[in-house]
Every structure is written in C-alpha cells, then in structure tokens.
Design a protein around this motif. Structure first.
Motif, PDB file in Angstrom:
ATOM      1  N   GLN A  49       0.822  -1.208   0.000  1.00  0.00           N
ATOM      2  CA  GLN A  49       0.000   0.000   0.000  1.00  0.00           C
ATOM      3  C   GLN A  49       0.860   1.263   0.000  1.00  0.00           C
ATOM      4  O   GLN A  49       0.604   2.209  -0.748  1.00  0.00           O
ATOM      5  CB  GLN A  49      -0.946   0.003   1.198  1.00  0.00           C
ATOM      6  N   THR A  50       1.878   1.264   0.838  1.00  0.00           N
ATOM      7  CA  THR A  50       2.775   2.416   0.918  1.00  0.00           C
ATOM      8  C   THR A  50       3.520   2.613  -0.391  1.00  0.00           C
ATOM      9  O   THR A  50       3.638   3.740  -0.897  1.00  0.00           O
ATOM     10  CB  THR A  50       3.773   2.245   2.083  1.00  0.00           C
ATOM     11  N   TRP A  51       4.006   1.513  -0.958  1.00  0.00           N
ATOM     12  CA  TRP A  51       4.722   1.574  -2.232  1.00  0.00           C
ATOM     13  C   TRP A  51       3.829   2.157  -3.324  1.00  0.00           C
ATOM     14  O   TRP A  51       4.256   3.027  -4.086  1.00  0.00           O
ATOM     15  CB  TRP A  51       5.215   0.181  -2.598  1.00  0.00           C
ATOM     16  N   MET A  52       2.575   1.696  -3.393  1.00  0.00           N
ATOM     17  CA  MET A  52       1.659   2.205  -4.419  1.00  0.00           C
ATOM     18  C   MET A  52       1.377   3.702  -4.222  1.00  0.00           C
ATOM     19  O   MET A  52       1.319   4.461  -5.193  1.00  0.00           O
ATOM     20  CB  MET A  52       0.348   1.411  -4.400  1.00  0.00           C
ATOM     21  N   GLN A  53       1.226   4.136  -2.964  1.00  0.00           N
ATOM     22  CA  GLN A  53       0.993   5.561  -2.695  1.00  0.00           C
ATOM     23  C   GLN A  53       2.188   6.395  -3.134  1.00  0.00           C
ATOM     24  O   GLN A  53       2.027   7.452  -3.760  1.00  0.00           O
ATOM     25  CB  GLN A  53       0.714   5.780  -1.212  1.00  0.00           C
ATOM     26  N   LEU A  54       3.383   5.934  -2.801  1.00  0.00           N
ATOM     27  CA  LEU A  54       4.587   6.687  -3.164  1.00  0.00           C
ATOM     28  C   LEU A  54       4.841   6.658  -4.666  1.00  0.00           C
ATOM     29  O   LEU A  54       5.370   7.619  -5.230  1.00  0.00           O
ATOM     30  CB  LEU A  54       5.800   6.144  -2.398  1.00  0.00           C
ATOM     31  N   ARG A  55       4.457   5.568  -5.317  1.00  0.00           N
ATOM     32  CA  ARG A  55       4.642   5.473  -6.767  1.00  0.00           C
ATOM     33  C   ARG A  55       3.766   6.463  -7.533  1.00  0.00           C
ATOM     34  O   ARG A  55       4.039   6.776  -8.681  1.00  0.00           O
ATOM     35  CB  ARG A  55       4.367   4.052  -7.253  1.00  0.00           C
ATOM     36  N   MET A  56       2.720   6.961  -6.904  1.00  0.00           N
ATOM     37  CA  MET A  56       1.899   7.989  -7.554  1.00  0.00           C
ATOM     38  C   MET A  56       2.712   9.258  -7.756  1.00  0.00           C
ATOM     39  O   MET A  56       2.459  10.027  -8.665  1.00  0.00           O
ATOM     40  CB  MET A  56       0.646   8.280  -6.722  1.00  0.00           C
ATOM     41  N   ARG A  57       3.719   9.456  -6.900  1.00  0.00           N
ATOM     42  CA  ARG A  57       4.600  10.625  -6.987  1.00  0.00           C
ATOM     43  C   ARG A  57       5.883  10.337  -7.753  1.00  0.00           C
ATOM     44  O   ARG A  57       6.478  11.234  -8.330  1.00  0.00           O
ATOM     45  CB  ARG A  57       4.973  11.119  -5.582  1.00  0.00           C
ATOM     46  N   ASN A  58       6.329   9.065  -7.707  1.00  0.00           N
ATOM     47  CA  ASN A  58       7.589   8.689  -8.363  1.00  0.00           C
ATOM     48  C   ASN A  58       7.430   7.295  -8.969  1.00  0.00           C
ATOM     49  O   ASN A  58       7.584   6.297  -8.284  1.00  0.00           O
ATOM     50  CB  ASN A  58       8.738   8.695  -7.341  1.00  0.00           C
ATOM     51  N   ARG A  59       7.120   7.225 -10.249  1.00  0.00           N
ATOM     52  CA  ARG A  59       6.823   5.964 -10.933  1.00  0.00           C
ATOM     53  C   ARG A  59       8.018   5.013 -10.967  1.00  0.00           C
ATOM     54  O   ARG A  59       7.854   3.823 -11.160  1.00  0.00           O
ATOM     55  CB  ARG A  59       6.347   6.202 -12.368  1.00  0.00           C
ATOM     56  N   LYS A  60       9.217   5.516 -10.775  1.00  0.00           N
ATOM     57  CA  LYS A  60      10.411   4.672 -10.842  1.00  0.00           C
ATOM     58  C   LYS A  60      10.773   4.035  -9.499  1.00  0.00           C
ATOM     59  O   LYS A  60      11.687   3.226  -9.428  1.00  0.00           O
ATOM     60  CB  LYS A  60      11.605   5.476 -11.359  1.00  0.00           C
ATOM     61  N   LEU A  61      10.054   4.387  -8.439  1.00  0.00           N
ATOM     62  CA  LEU A  61      10.349   3.878  -7.110  1.00  0.00           C
ATOM     63  C   LEU A  61      10.137   2.367  -7.055  1.00  0.00           C
ATOM     64  O   LEU A  61       9.112   1.863  -7.495  1.00  0.00           O
ATOM     65  CB  LEU A  61       9.453   4.553  -6.068  1.00  0.00           C
ATOM     66  N   THR A  62      11.117   1.659  -6.505  1.00  0.00           N
ATOM     67  CA  THR A  62      10.995   0.210  -6.350  1.00  0.00           C
ATOM     68  C   THR A  62      10.731  -0.129  -4.887  1.00  0.00           C
ATOM     69  O   THR A  62      11.022   0.672  -3.988  1.00  0.00           O
ATOM     70  CB  THR A  62      12.282  -0.515  -6.804  1.00  0.00           C
ATOM     71  N   LYS A  63      10.208  -1.321  -4.668  1.00  0.00           N
ATOM     72  CA  LYS A  63       9.997  -1.774  -3.292  1.00  0.00           C
ATOM     73  C   LYS A  63      11.325  -1.882  -2.564  1.00  0.00           C
ATOM     74  O   LYS A  63      11.410  -1.589  -1.371  1.00  0.00           O
ATOM     75  CB  LYS A  63       9.281  -3.127  -3.261  1.00  0.00           C
ATOM     76  N   SER A  64      12.349  -2.304  -3.268  1.00  0.00           N
ATOM     77  CA  SER A  64      13.668  -2.408  -2.639  1.00  0.00           C
ATOM     78  C   SER A  64      14.138  -1.053  -2.133  1.00  0.00           C
ATOM     79  O   SER A  64      14.699  -0.953  -1.042  1.00  0.00           O
ATOM     80  CB  SER A  64      14.694  -2.978  -3.628  1.00  0.00           C
ATOM     81  N   GLU A  65      13.911  -0.002  -2.912  1.00  0.00           N
ATOM     82  CA  GLU A  65      14.301   1.342  -2.479  1.00  0.00           C
ATOM     83  C   GLU A  65      13.509   1.768  -1.245  1.00  0.00           C
ATOM     84  O   GLU A  65      14.058   2.387  -0.327  1.00  0.00           O
ATOM     85  CB  GLU A  65      14.096   2.347  -3.611  1.00  0.00           C
ATOM     86  N   LEU A  66      12.224   1.432  -1.225  1.00  0.00           N
ATOM     87  CA  LEU A  66      11.385   1.765  -0.080  1.00  0.00           C
ATOM     88  C   LEU A  66      11.860   1.044   1.184  1.00  0.00           C
ATOM     89  O   LEU A  66      12.041   1.661   2.235  1.00  0.00           O
ATOM     90  CB  LEU A  66       9.921   1.402  -0.375  1.00  0.00           C
ATOM     91  N   VAL A  67      12.111  -0.248   1.077  1.00  0.00           N
ATOM     92  CA  VAL A  67      12.566  -1.027   2.234  1.00  0.00           C
ATOM     93  C   VAL A  67      13.933  -0.538   2.689  1.00  0.00           C
ATOM     94  O   VAL A  67      14.182  -0.387   3.892  1.00  0.00           O
ATOM     95  CB  VAL A  67      12.589  -2.532   1.905  1.00  0.00           C
ATOM     96  N   GLN A  68      14.823  -0.246   1.746  1.00  0.00           N
ATOM     97  CA  GLN A  68      16.156   0.228   2.114  1.00  0.00           C
ATOM     98  C   GLN A  68      16.073   1.560   2.841  1.00  0.00           C
ATOM     99  O   GLN A  68      16.744   1.754   3.864  1.00  0.00           O
ATOM    100  CB  GLN A  68      17.041   0.358   0.877  1.00  0.00           C
ATOM    101  N   ALA A  69      15.251   2.480   2.347  1.00  0.00           N
ATOM    102  CA  ALA A  69      15.118   3.787   2.996  1.00  0.00           C
ATOM    103  C   ALA A  69      14.554   3.652   4.409  1.00  0.00           C
ATOM    104  O   ALA A  69      15.052   4.285   5.352  1.00  0.00           O
ATOM    105  CB  ALA A  69      14.230   4.703   2.154  1.00  0.00           C
ATOM    106  N   ALA A  70      13.540   2.811   4.570  1.00  0.00           N
ATOM    107  CA  ALA A  70      12.937   2.621   5.895  1.00  0.00           C
ATOM    108  C   ALA A  70      13.937   2.000   6.862  1.00  0.00           C
ATOM    109  O   ALA A  70      14.057   2.440   8.012  1.00  0.00           O
ATOM    110  CB  ALA A  70      11.690   1.740   5.763  1.00  0.00           C
ATOM    111  N   LEU A  71      14.661   1.004   6.406  1.00  0.00           N
ATOM    112  CA  LEU A  71      15.651   0.354   7.256  1.00  0.00           C
ATOM    113  C   LEU A  71      16.789   1.306   7.624  1.00  0.00           C
ATOM    114  O   LEU A  71      17.210   1.370   8.779  1.00  0.00           O
ATOM    115  CB  LEU A  71      16.203  -0.887   6.551  1.00  0.00           C
ATOM    116  N   GLU A  72      17.257   2.087   6.649  1.00  0.00           N
ATOM    117  CA  GLU A  72      18.316   3.060   6.929  1.00  0.00           C
ATOM    118  C   GLU A  72      17.873   4.062   7.982  1.00  0.00           C
ATOM    119  O   GLU A  72      18.651   4.423   8.872  1.00  0.00           O
ATOM    120  CB  GLU A  72      18.725   3.792   5.652  1.00  0.00           C
ATOM    121  N   GLU A  73      16.626   4.538   7.884  1.00  0.00           N
ATOM    122  CA  GLU A  73      16.115   5.510   8.849  1.00  0.00           C
ATOM    123  C   GLU A  73      16.066   4.922  10.259  1.00  0.00           C
ATOM    124  O   GLU A  73      16.461   5.568  11.227  1.00  0.00           O
ATOM    125  CB  GLU A  73      14.725   6.012   8.437  1.00  0.00           C
TER     126      GLU A  73
END
Length: 95
Positions: A49-73
C-alpha cells in the motif's frame, strides 16, 4: 574469411570504447546483495500500500528502495539515540 563477431562487445558495438566509459561513469553503481527475510502478511500488505501511494509521486520507485530507505532511517535513529530509539524500545524494552 571469417566475419568479426559481436559476441561479448555489448554497448561497445554502438557506442565505441570512449563513449562506453562515459556512459558507465554517468550511472552510479552501488554493489548490492540480495537478502531474504520473513515478514507477516499484514506487514507485506502495508508495504504494498505504501509503495503504491509513493509510486503515484515517483513511478520509478521500487519496493527495494522503499525497504532500504525505511531500514536506513530506523538504523540511523538507533545509532543516534540508542536506548531512546523506537527500534530499541520495540525490541528490547518490551522483552
């Protein structure tokens, strides 16, 4: 007489040696490794759900990028706040 082969030449056939080097330096390459972890179905649904919401703003966003950003934070917060971090509170304080 044998015709020269294109096998193994990749982009050099189209770009030439100098242009290939420039193209490689233009792309930032960071070594990554695949990792597997087990997650609850609920968490995977939230991730989707989060990935789909963020992809509305950035179509190139991957799930891996989302998980990596969350883990880094979360890891950055732990390094800065240690026992006061949300990660510590969730995993250690509740034990």
């Amino acid at each position: 007489m044998k015709r020269p082969t294109a096998k193994g030449k990749g982009a050099d056939i189209f770009l030439g040696d100098g242009e290939t080097a420039a193209a490689e330096t233009a792309q930032e390459t960071v070594a990554k490794e695949k990792a597997s972890f087990y997650f609850t179905l609920e968490l995977l649904d939230e991730l989707d759900q989060t990935w789909m919401q963020l992809r509305m703003r950035n179509r190139k966003l991957t799930k891996s990028e989302l998980v990596q950003a969350a883990l880094e934070e979360m890891l950055r917060e732990y390094q800065q706040r240690q026992e006061d971090s949300r990660l510590y509170q969730r995993l250690i304080s509740q034990s």
